[in-house]
Design a protein around this motif. Structure first.
Motif, short mmCIF file in Angstrom:
data_model
loop_
_atom_site.label_atom_id
_atom_site.label_comp_id
_atom_site.label_asym_id
_atom_site.label_seq_id
_atom_site.Cartn_x
_atom_site.Cartn_y
_atom_site.Cartn_z
N THR A 205 0.41 -1.00 0.04
CA THR A 205 -0.33 -0.02 0.54
C THR A 205 1.29 1.60 -0.43
N GLN A 206 2.34 0.68 -0.29
CA GLN A 206 3.15 2.21 0.30
C GLN A 206 4.69 1.84 -1.10
N GLY A 207 4.75 2.69 -1.27
CA GLY A 207 5.87 3.10 -2.37
C GLY A 207 6.60 1.90 -1.85
N GLN A 208 7.56 1.71 -2.79
CA GLN A 208 9.13 0.99 -1.96
C GLN A 208 10.50 1.19 -2.91
N LEU A 209 11.80 1.81 -2.37
CA LEU A 209 12.37 1.43 -3.09
C LEU A 209 13.88 0.58 -2.72
N VAL A 210 14.24 -0.04 -3.77
CA VAL A 210 14.97 -1.48 -3.23
C VAL A 210 16.68 -0.69 -3.77
N TYR A 211 17.55 -1.02 -2.93
CA TYR A 211 18.85 -0.38 -4.01
C TYR A 211 19.72 -1.65 -3.37
N ALA A 212 20.65 -2.51 -4.18
CA ALA A 212 21.33 -2.87 -4.11
C ALA A 212 22.96 -2.59 -4.02
N ALA A 213 23.79 -1.81 -2.42
CA ALA A 213 24.62 -1.38 -2.31
C ALA A 213 25.74 -2.86 -2.71
N ALA A 214 25.65 -4.00 -3.41
CA ALA A 214 26.39 -4.65 -4.34
C ALA A 214 25.12 -6.09 -4.60
N GLY A 215 26.23 -6.54 -5.92
CA GLY A 215 25.26 -7.56 -6.77
C GLY A 215 23.72 -5.94 -7.22
N VAL A 216 22.96 -7.32 -8.30
CA VAL A 216 22.14 -6.55 -8.87
C VAL A 216 21.27 -7.38 -9.19
N LEU A 217 20.43 -6.01 -8.01
CA LEU A 217 18.90 -6.42 -8.81
C LEU A 217 17.84 -7.04 -9.34
N ALA A 218 16.94 -7.39 -9.75
CA ALA A 218 15.40 -7.51 -10.76
C ALA A 218 14.38 -7.66 -10.88
N ARG B 91 33.10 -4.23 -13.08
CA ARG B 91 33.64 -6.19 -12.94
C ARG B 91 34.77 -5.15 -11.29
N ALA B 92 35.11 -4.05 -12.07
CA ALA B 92 36.55 -3.87 -11.01
C ALA B 92 36.01 -3.21 -9.92
N ASP B 93 34.67 -2.22 -10.07
CA ASP B 93 33.95 -2.19 -8.85
C ASP B 93 33.33 -2.98 -7.80
N LEU B 94 32.85 -4.07 -8.15
CA LEU B 94 32.08 -5.36 -8.22
C LEU B 94 33.55 -5.78 -6.91
N LYS B 95 34.42 -5.78 -7.95
CA LYS B 95 35.63 -5.99 -6.69
C LYS B 95 36.25 -6.02 -5.46
N ALA B 96 35.84 -4.19 -5.67
CA ALA B 96 36.48 -3.11 -5.00
C ALA B 96 35.49 -2.88 -3.53
N GLN B 97 33.89 -3.09 -3.90
CA GLN B 97 32.77 -3.56 -2.57
C GLN B 97 33.25 -4.62 -1.63
N PRO B 98 32.63 -4.22 0.02
CA PRO B 98 32.76 -5.33 0.55
C PRO B 98 32.18 -5.90 0.93
#
Length: 261
Positions: free
Chosen positions: A37-50, A253-260
């Protein structure tokens, strides 16, 4: 984020309200269709979301956030080990954002706000609401970057897109796909434009980019990803990926490796 954060454990049944918070989800984690009933934000700080609705599928790599307005039935799938952040947006704030599902670019300020909203408790009364208002303000100004794959309604067009979904790397022409679907190349080309709002080439490229993001997130090389997703050589893949995603697959890919992790 530090490994001390607890794993995210959504309820097994459909959520009656929008959850907020975050944590790590395993590769391939899927949330069944549901609505809020509310809006939703989903953020993948690491990884990918579909995120998938009856209007199609939106994909958000780590520098983008998905937006689902109230009332839209949607499902989520996560690729790679994903640091998922969920933020509920009360109905009275939703008018400040677009009325359809979308994906937005995440600038450094918005990233820090989303992390703060999902990482810490309220510091002082009203602090959470003020941070959320900042997020909505930033999203209202952010460009839509929708990596959107529209869903067809026409049975002939759906037969073609189903074949491509099953094998994004297939090299079949639209005429060859049309013979399998019982429609002419001309008819299918018209349907891609009138029903999906894009050319056959653009739709298939977007589909391949969706799969490429998942492959790169799971650790595949740029060359292997290019071959598996249907590009004839890495150079053409790099060009297409950069145009759609806004950075080269190597940088991604480099950014993915740099993420915790």
């Amino acid at each position: 984020m530090p490994e001390t954060r607890q794993p995210f454990t959504p309820p097994s049944k459909l959520w009656p309200t929008v959850p907020s918070g975050g944590g790590w989800l395993p590769h391939g984690y899927h949330l069944d269709p549901h609505s809020h009933t509310q809006g939703q934000l989903v953020y993948a700080a690491a990884g990918v979301l579909a995120t998938t609705t009856d209007r199609g599928t939106w994909v958000a790599p780590a520098h983008r956030v998905t937006w689902t307005p109230p009332g839209f039935v949607h499902s989520h799938r996560f690729y790679g080990r994903t640091d998922a952040r969920l933020v509920a947006v009360p109905a009275d704030l939703c008018d400040g954002l677009v009325a359809h599902p979308s994906v937005f670019a995440v600038n450094p300020l918005l990233r820090e706000v989303l992390l703060a909203l999902t990482d810490r408790g309220e510091i002082r009364p009203g602090a959470y609401a003020r941070l959320l208002a900042v997020a909505v303000d930033e999203l209202a100004e952010a460009p839509e970057q929708s990596l959107h794959l529209p869903e067809p309604r026409d049975d002939r067009l759906r037969a073609v897109t189903d074949l491509l979904q099953a094998d994004p790397g297939m090299a079949a022409t639209l005429a060859e796909l049309g013979r399998a679907a019982g429609a002419s190349e001309r008819t299918l080309s018209r349907l891609f434009h009138t029903e999906l709002g894009m050319s056959f080439h653009r739709w298939r490229t977007t589909l391949r980019i969706h799969h490429a993001l998942a492959h790169l997130t799971s650790g595949r090389s740029v060359t292997d990803t290019a071959m598996e997703c249907g590009w004839s050589n890495p150079s053409s893949f790099i060009e297409a990926f950069t145009e759609v995603v806004g950075q080269t697959p190597g940088r991604y890919r480099a950014d993915l490796k740099a993420q915790p992790r």
